[in-house]
Design an enzyme around this catalytic site. Structure first.
Site, short mmCIF file in Angstrom:
data_model
loop_
_atom_site.label_atom_id
_atom_site.label_comp_id
_atom_site.label_asym_id
_atom_site.label_seq_id
_atom_site.Cartn_x
_atom_site.Cartn_y
_atom_site.Cartn_z
N TYR A 188 0.83 -1.22 0.00
CA TYR A 188 0.00 0.00 0.00
C TYR A 188 0.86 1.27 0.00
CZ TYR A 188 -3.98 -3.02 1.12
OH TYR A 188 -4.96 -3.99 1.10
N LYS A 212 3.64 -15.23 1.52
CA LYS A 212 3.65 -16.07 0.32
C LYS A 212 5.11 -16.28 -0.09
CE LYS A 212 0.56 -16.83 -2.38
NZ LYS A 212 -0.04 -18.15 -2.72
N ASP A 243 -2.56 -17.95 1.58
CA ASP A 243 -3.76 -18.51 0.96
C ASP A 243 -4.26 -19.71 1.76
OD1 ASP A 243 -1.39 -19.72 0.15
OD2 ASP A 243 -2.15 -20.31 -1.82
N ASP A 300 -5.03 -7.14 5.84
CA ASP A 300 -6.27 -6.43 5.52
C ASP A 300 -7.37 -7.45 5.21
OD1 ASP A 300 -8.04 -4.48 4.84
OD2 ASP A 300 -6.98 -3.78 3.06
N ASP A 302 -10.47 -9.12 7.95
CA ASP A 302 -11.89 -8.96 7.63
C ASP A 302 -12.59 -10.32 7.57
OD1 ASP A 302 -11.85 -6.26 7.64
OD2 ASP A 302 -12.51 -6.00 5.56
#
Ligand code: NAD
Length: 375
Positions: free
Chosen positions: A143, A199, A232, A256, A260
């Site tokens: 970001y 990852k 993942d 993020d 959620d």
């Protein structure tokens, strides 16, 4: 005998002032009954600050936030401010706080109270008793990484449309180490287990992340159990068997999304607290901002319908993480649990078959009464 605990309360907009009024009752109760001394200041943020000062966070408020032990924030935003210039939108006040306080560790607990297990999107037997903590790196990663932008993809005739969008995932070892330390410290106050997610199979920044988390573990926190998981797979495990986790530490982007997803395991938005922590200050306490995950809920603002529990549980996090008052935090969480177990519900926690909802203020009063009854 404890030092005074300094707090800056920024209720903000919409339901922010309503839910914060209930937190103030809780603060007053601990002050009157637990020998804690709170120095509490109040100020404006978001649309409320824009209305007064023309900016969503004044320099004076920013300076006050830097000088206290903990900032408690309600929520910002609302339809009245939707058309403002981007630079003065209410959210910019919150972003300024996070940036200038350098709050690099975002803590999002996902805790499922037994009485609310049926509100989860998953089956009761999978979520009942769930208590995990996601630590998301908040100030770096994709970001913020440079280069970034959208530009013409010159000299590439095969690119239909002719443009390219670029973001850069970038982490320094220092950025990884400091958030890893935060996660290990937190784990020591909980179940003593950390699962780090990245990852590393496809991203160099993921390899660096994994190696640096391992380094911090081996050199500084060998007593904490550490595991690594690809993000993942982490997403799958969160919905398959979320109780296997204690503390999850992950980067800004994965955090993020994963936080959620974890939030939905627990049911209502009105139940979710958060904390954002930075480096220790001179007194040893971390820079800290505590806030509910929900927004300003303009659809119910001013009607006494808001659930104050997310904001109250955010204050419980302040007791635990800023003031090392873990027993008081646990007592507050038990009081919330007791009230819910008694069947008390704000409107957001009611099914079609349930009885009458209590108001925001009634919920706050009942939680304080449950605290007092336990004492
Ligand atoms: P929201 O979280 O405000 O509301 C989403 C839904 O959940 C609404 O139906 C609302 O009534 C309900 N809800 C939220 N909190 C509740 C509570 N405590 N009790 C009962 N019900 C609750 O999200 P939104 O509607 O997308 O955004 C509204 C405004 O809030 C926007 O201006 C948005 O930018 C802002 N916002 C602010 C923050 C923040 O301050 N951190 C976060 C998200 C959104």
């Amino acid at each position: 005998m404890t030092d005074a605990y300094s707090l800056l309360i920024l209720p903000g907009d919409g339901i922010g002032p309503e839910v914060m009024a209930e937190v103030v009752k809780v603060i007053d109760w601990f002050g009157a009954n637990r020998g804690m001394t709170f120095e509490v200041g109040h100020d404006l943020v978001g649309g409320a600050a824009y209305d007064r000062h023309g900016v969503p966070l004044s320099d004076e408020t920013m300076a006050r936030a830097q000088s206290v032990d903990a900032v408690l924030l309600g929520a910002v935003g609302g339809p009245a401010y939707d058309d403002l210039d981007f630079s003065v939108k209410p959210e910019r006040g919150l972003l300024r706080l996070r940036k200038e306080m350098d709050l690099f560790a975002n803590l999002r607990p996902a805790q499922c109270f037994d009485a609310l297990a049926d509100f989860s999107s998953l089956k009761r037997e999978i979520v009942a008793g769930l208590d995990i903590l996601i630590v998301r790196e908040l100030t770096s990663g994709v970001y913020f990484g440079e280069p970034r932008g959208i530009h013409a993809d010159d000299n590439n005739p095969d690119n239909e449309g002719g443009r390219v969008g670029v973001n850069t995932q970038r982490y320094t070892s220092g950025e990884v180490r400091r958030v890893a330390r935060a996660a290990f410290e937190l784990a020591r106050k909980r179940g003593n287990r950390v699962c780090s997610m990245e990852k590393a199979n496809v991203m160099e920044s993921g390899i660096l992340w994994r190696e640096e988390v391992q380094w911090v573990h081996d050199n500084e926190y060998p007593d904490v159990a550490l595991s690594h998981m690809y993000a993942d797979n982490g997403a799958m495990q969160l919905v398959r068997n979320p109780r296997q986790f204690d503390v999850i530490v992950t980067d800004n982007l994965f955090g993020d999304i994963l936080s959620d997803a974890a939030a939905m395991l627990t049911g209502s938005l009105g139940m979710l607290p958060s904390a954002s922590l930075g480096a220790p200050m001179a007194n040893g306490r971390p820079k800290a901002l505590y806030e509910p995950v929900h927004g300003s809920a303009p659809d119910i603002a001013g009607q006494g319908k808001a659930n104050p529990i997310a904001c109250i549980l955010s204050f419980a996090m302040a007791l635990r993480y800023s003031f090392d008052e873990g027993d008081a935090a646990a007592a507050l969480e038990r009081a919330v649990e007791k009230v819910l177990a008694d069947g008390v519900r704000t409107a957001d926690l009611m099914g079609p078959e349930d009885g009458t909802a209590v108001s925001t203020a009634q919920m706050g009063d009942l939680i304080v009464a449950a605290l007092a009854a336990e004492a």
